[in-house]
Design a protein around this motif. Structure first.
Motif, PDB file in Angstrom:
ATOM      1  N   GLU A   1       0.825  -1.205   0.000  1.00  0.00           N
ATOM      2  CA  GLU A   1       0.000   0.000   0.000  1.00  0.00           C
ATOM      3  C   GLU A   1       0.860   1.257   0.000  1.00  0.00           C
ATOM      4  O   GLU A   1       0.574   2.241  -0.698  1.00  0.00           O
ATOM      5  CB  GLU A   1      -0.933   0.007   1.216  1.00  0.00           C
ATOM      6  CG  GLU A   1      -1.892   1.183   1.258  1.00  0.00           C
ATOM      7  CD  GLU A   1      -2.738   1.302   0.001  1.00  0.00           C
ATOM      8  OE1 GLU A   1      -2.971   2.452  -0.458  1.00  0.00           O
ATOM      9  OE2 GLU A   1      -3.166   0.254  -0.547  1.00  0.00           O
TER      10      GLU A   1
ATOM     11  N   ARG B   1       1.751   6.786  -6.981  1.00  0.00           N
ATOM     12  CA  ARG B   1       0.640   7.675  -7.329  1.00  0.00           C
ATOM     13  C   ARG B   1       0.980   9.133  -7.020  1.00  0.00           C
ATOM     14  O   ARG B   1       0.816  10.024  -7.862  1.00  0.00           O
ATOM     15  CB  ARG B   1      -0.616   7.256  -6.557  1.00  0.00           C
ATOM     16  CG  ARG B   1      -1.869   8.055  -6.925  1.00  0.00           C
ATOM     17  CD  ARG B   1      -2.934   7.935  -5.861  1.00  0.00           C
ATOM     18  NE  ARG B   1      -2.504   8.489  -4.586  1.00  0.00           N
ATOM     19  CZ  ARG B   1      -2.478   9.797  -4.321  1.00  0.00           C
ATOM     20  NH1 ARG B   1      -2.827  10.676  -5.247  1.00  0.00           N
ATOM     21  NH2 ARG B   1      -2.065  10.216  -3.135  1.00  0.00           N
TER      22      ARG B   1
ATOM     23  N   ALA C   1       3.891  -3.278  -6.851  1.00  0.00           N
ATOM     24  CA  ALA C   1       3.219  -2.015  -7.140  1.00  0.00           C
ATOM     25  C   ALA C   1       3.469  -1.584  -8.583  1.00  0.00           C
ATOM     26  O   ALA C   1       2.564  -1.096  -9.275  1.00  0.00           O
ATOM     27  CB  ALA C   1       3.696  -0.931  -6.175  1.00  0.00           C
TER      28      ALA C   1
ATOM     29  N   GLU D   1       1.313  -3.761 -10.889  1.00  0.00           N
ATOM     30  CA  GLU D   1      -0.086  -3.329 -10.879  1.00  0.00           C
ATOM     31  C   GLU D   1      -0.292  -2.078 -11.732  1.00  0.00           C
ATOM     32  O   GLU D   1      -1.313  -1.943 -12.414  1.00  0.00           O
ATOM     33  CB  GLU D   1      -0.534  -3.042  -9.450  1.00  0.00           C
ATOM     34  CG  GLU D   1      -0.682  -4.270  -8.571  1.00  0.00           C
ATOM     35  CD  GLU D   1      -1.143  -3.898  -7.176  1.00  0.00           C
ATOM     36  OE1 GLU D   1      -1.410  -4.818  -6.386  1.00  0.00           O
ATOM     37  OE2 GLU D   1      -1.250  -2.692  -6.869  1.00  0.00           O
ATOM     38  N   ALA D   2       0.679  -1.163 -11.669  1.00  0.00           N
ATOM     39  CA  ALA D   2       0.556   0.104 -12.393  1.00  0.00           C
ATOM     40  C   ALA D   2       0.996  -0.001 -13.846  1.00  0.00           C
ATOM     41  O   ALA D   2       0.891   0.972 -14.592  1.00  0.00           O
ATOM     42  CB  ALA D   2       1.372   1.180 -11.673  1.00  0.00           C
TER      43      ALA D   2
ATOM     44  N   GLU E   1       3.912   1.553  -1.201  1.00  0.00           N
ATOM     45  CA  GLU E   1       4.563   1.707  -2.500  1.00  0.00           C
ATOM     46  C   GLU E   1       3.569   2.193  -3.558  1.00  0.00           C
ATOM     47  O   GLU E   1       3.919   3.013  -4.412  1.00  0.00           O
ATOM     48  CB  GLU E   1       5.190   0.374  -2.941  1.00  0.00           C
ATOM     49  CG  GLU E   1       6.225  -0.183  -1.965  1.00  0.00           C
ATOM     50  CD  GLU E   1       7.485   0.645  -1.862  1.00  0.00           C
ATOM     51  OE1 GLU E   1       7.390   1.825  -1.450  1.00  0.00           O
ATOM     52  OE2 GLU E   1       8.567   0.116  -2.173  1.00  0.00           O
ATOM     53  N   ARG E   2       2.361   1.701  -3.500  1.00  0.00           N
ATOM     54  CA  ARG E   2       1.328   2.208  -4.416  1.00  0.00           C
ATOM     55  C   ARG E   2       1.158   3.721  -4.261  1.00  0.00           C
ATOM     56  O   ARG E   2       1.058   4.464  -5.240  1.00  0.00           O
ATOM     57  CB  ARG E   2      -0.004   1.533  -4.123  1.00  0.00           C
ATOM     58  CG  ARG E   2      -0.141   0.082  -4.542  1.00  0.00           C
ATOM     59  CD  ARG E   2      -1.408  -0.480  -3.953  1.00  0.00           C
ATOM     60  NE  ARG E   2      -1.682  -1.849  -4.354  1.00  0.00           N
ATOM     61  CZ  ARG E   2      -2.437  -2.688  -3.638  1.00  0.00           C
ATOM     62  NH1 ARG E   2      -2.971  -2.277  -2.493  1.00  0.00           N
ATOM     63  NH2 ARG E   2      -2.638  -3.914  -4.069  1.00  0.00           N
ATOM     64  N   GLU E   3       1.126   4.171  -3.003  1.00  0.00           N
ATOM     65  CA  GLU E   3       0.922   5.587  -2.728  1.00  0.00           C
ATOM     66  C   GLU E   3       2.090   6.418  -3.243  1.00  0.00           C
ATOM     67  O   GLU E   3       1.890   7.521  -3.786  1.00  0.00           O
ATOM     68  CB  GLU E   3       0.737   5.796  -1.225  1.00  0.00           C
ATOM     69  CG  GLU E   3       0.670   7.253  -0.772  1.00  0.00           C
ATOM     70  CD  GLU E   3      -0.459   8.043  -1.406  1.00  0.00           C
ATOM     71  OE1 GLU E   3      -0.388   9.285  -1.398  1.00  0.00           O
ATOM     72  OE2 GLU E   3      -1.423   7.432  -1.929  1.00  0.00           O
TER      73      GLU E   3
END
Length: 272
Positions: A199, A206, A229, A232-233, A201-203
């Motif tokens: 979570e 983004r 991450a 996913e992106a 790393e996703r942030e």
């Protein structure tokens, strides 16, 4: 750990006998786990390069700093009566690994390399292999212009090149770059230490609008979430390959295997 320290060396610890002395070239999670498993039965000395300002506390004896090349390490092995040497350094700490191989051979000390397994791509990954930081920097053009650079502070100079002046870098490392070190023209430094979360790393991806990741093939779970991450992106990942382990040095991938290697030595070379 599956192997109890009590099983590693049934050594008489009376004043007439000394416990076997194991030198662990450390700085990794695996080195810390191994030192913890051995401490209390063997004499364990963990050696750290001193590149991290606040290292994680370690059990047993700790020394910080270099040895002075292979000759200095050989001398240290002899003077401190080291019975076994385990190279559990970071997979990219190549110089010390080759110095360890030369020193162990000269001092007639058994040597083992402890290396966590490499990462491997899975379906959905867009990996681009590079043999060095310089090669990774050269691969960036055409892949992205907002770079998540997670190779540490020691290799930043490779990305300080004029053809990347229009790129922006988020540089994550444990410590800040040394003053005077060449760095990318446009960058932000994020000081942080793993383990990291998916979570989180996703942030980061983004919030900073990152579109390419550069990493060393360090292996391990602590920093692997960045790969998930990026997958996913749909981001490309430039992966810098590891340097080789010196020829002739046996390699294991877990502290358990290293402990079993020591247990086998306890009936022979590692007899105390």
């Amino acid at each position: 750990m599956d192997v109890s320290p009590m099983d590693i060396a049934q050594t008489d610890t009376s004043p007439e006998h000394r416990p076997p002395h194991v030198l662990v070239l450390g700085g990794t999670t695996e080195a810390r786990l191994l030192a913890g498993a051995l401490h209390g039965r063997l004499r364990v000395t963990s050696s750290l390069a001193g590149r991290v300002a606040r290292p994680v506390p370690l059990p047993g004896e700790v020394r910080i700093g270099g040895f002075g090349g292979a000759e200095g390490l050989e001398r240290w092995l002899r003077e401190h009566r080291v019975d076994a040497l385990i190279d559990a350094t970071h997979p990219f700490a190549g110089t010390i690994s080759f110095n360890a191989a030369r020193a162990a051979t000269a001092a007639h000390v058994p040597l083992l390399a402890l290396r966590r397994p490499s990462w491997v791509p899975v379906p959905g990954d867009d990996w681009h292999r590079a043999g060095s930081p310089a090669e990774a920097a050269g691969a960036l053009r055409g892949l992205g212009r907002r770079v998540f650079l997670t190779t540490g502070r020691m290799g930043l100079a490779a990305f300080a090149r004029p053809d990347l002046d229009d790129h922006w870098f988020l540089v994550r490392s444990v410590d800040a770059p040394d003053p005077g070190t060449p760095t990318p023209a446009r960058m932000e430094t994020l000081l942080d230490r793993g383990p990291f979360t998916l979570e989180g790393e996703r942030e980061l991806l983004r919030r900073h609008r990152l579109d390419v990741l550069v990493t060393k093939d360090s292996g391990g779970a602590a920093t692997a979430p960045k790969l998930a991450a990026a997958r996913e992106a749909g981001l490309p990942v430039v992966v810098i390959s590891r340097p080789p382990v010196p020829d002739g040095v046996p390699v294991v991938t877990t502290p358990d295997e290293a402990a079993r290697w020591l247990a086998q030595l306890s009936g022979g070379e590692l007899s105390g």
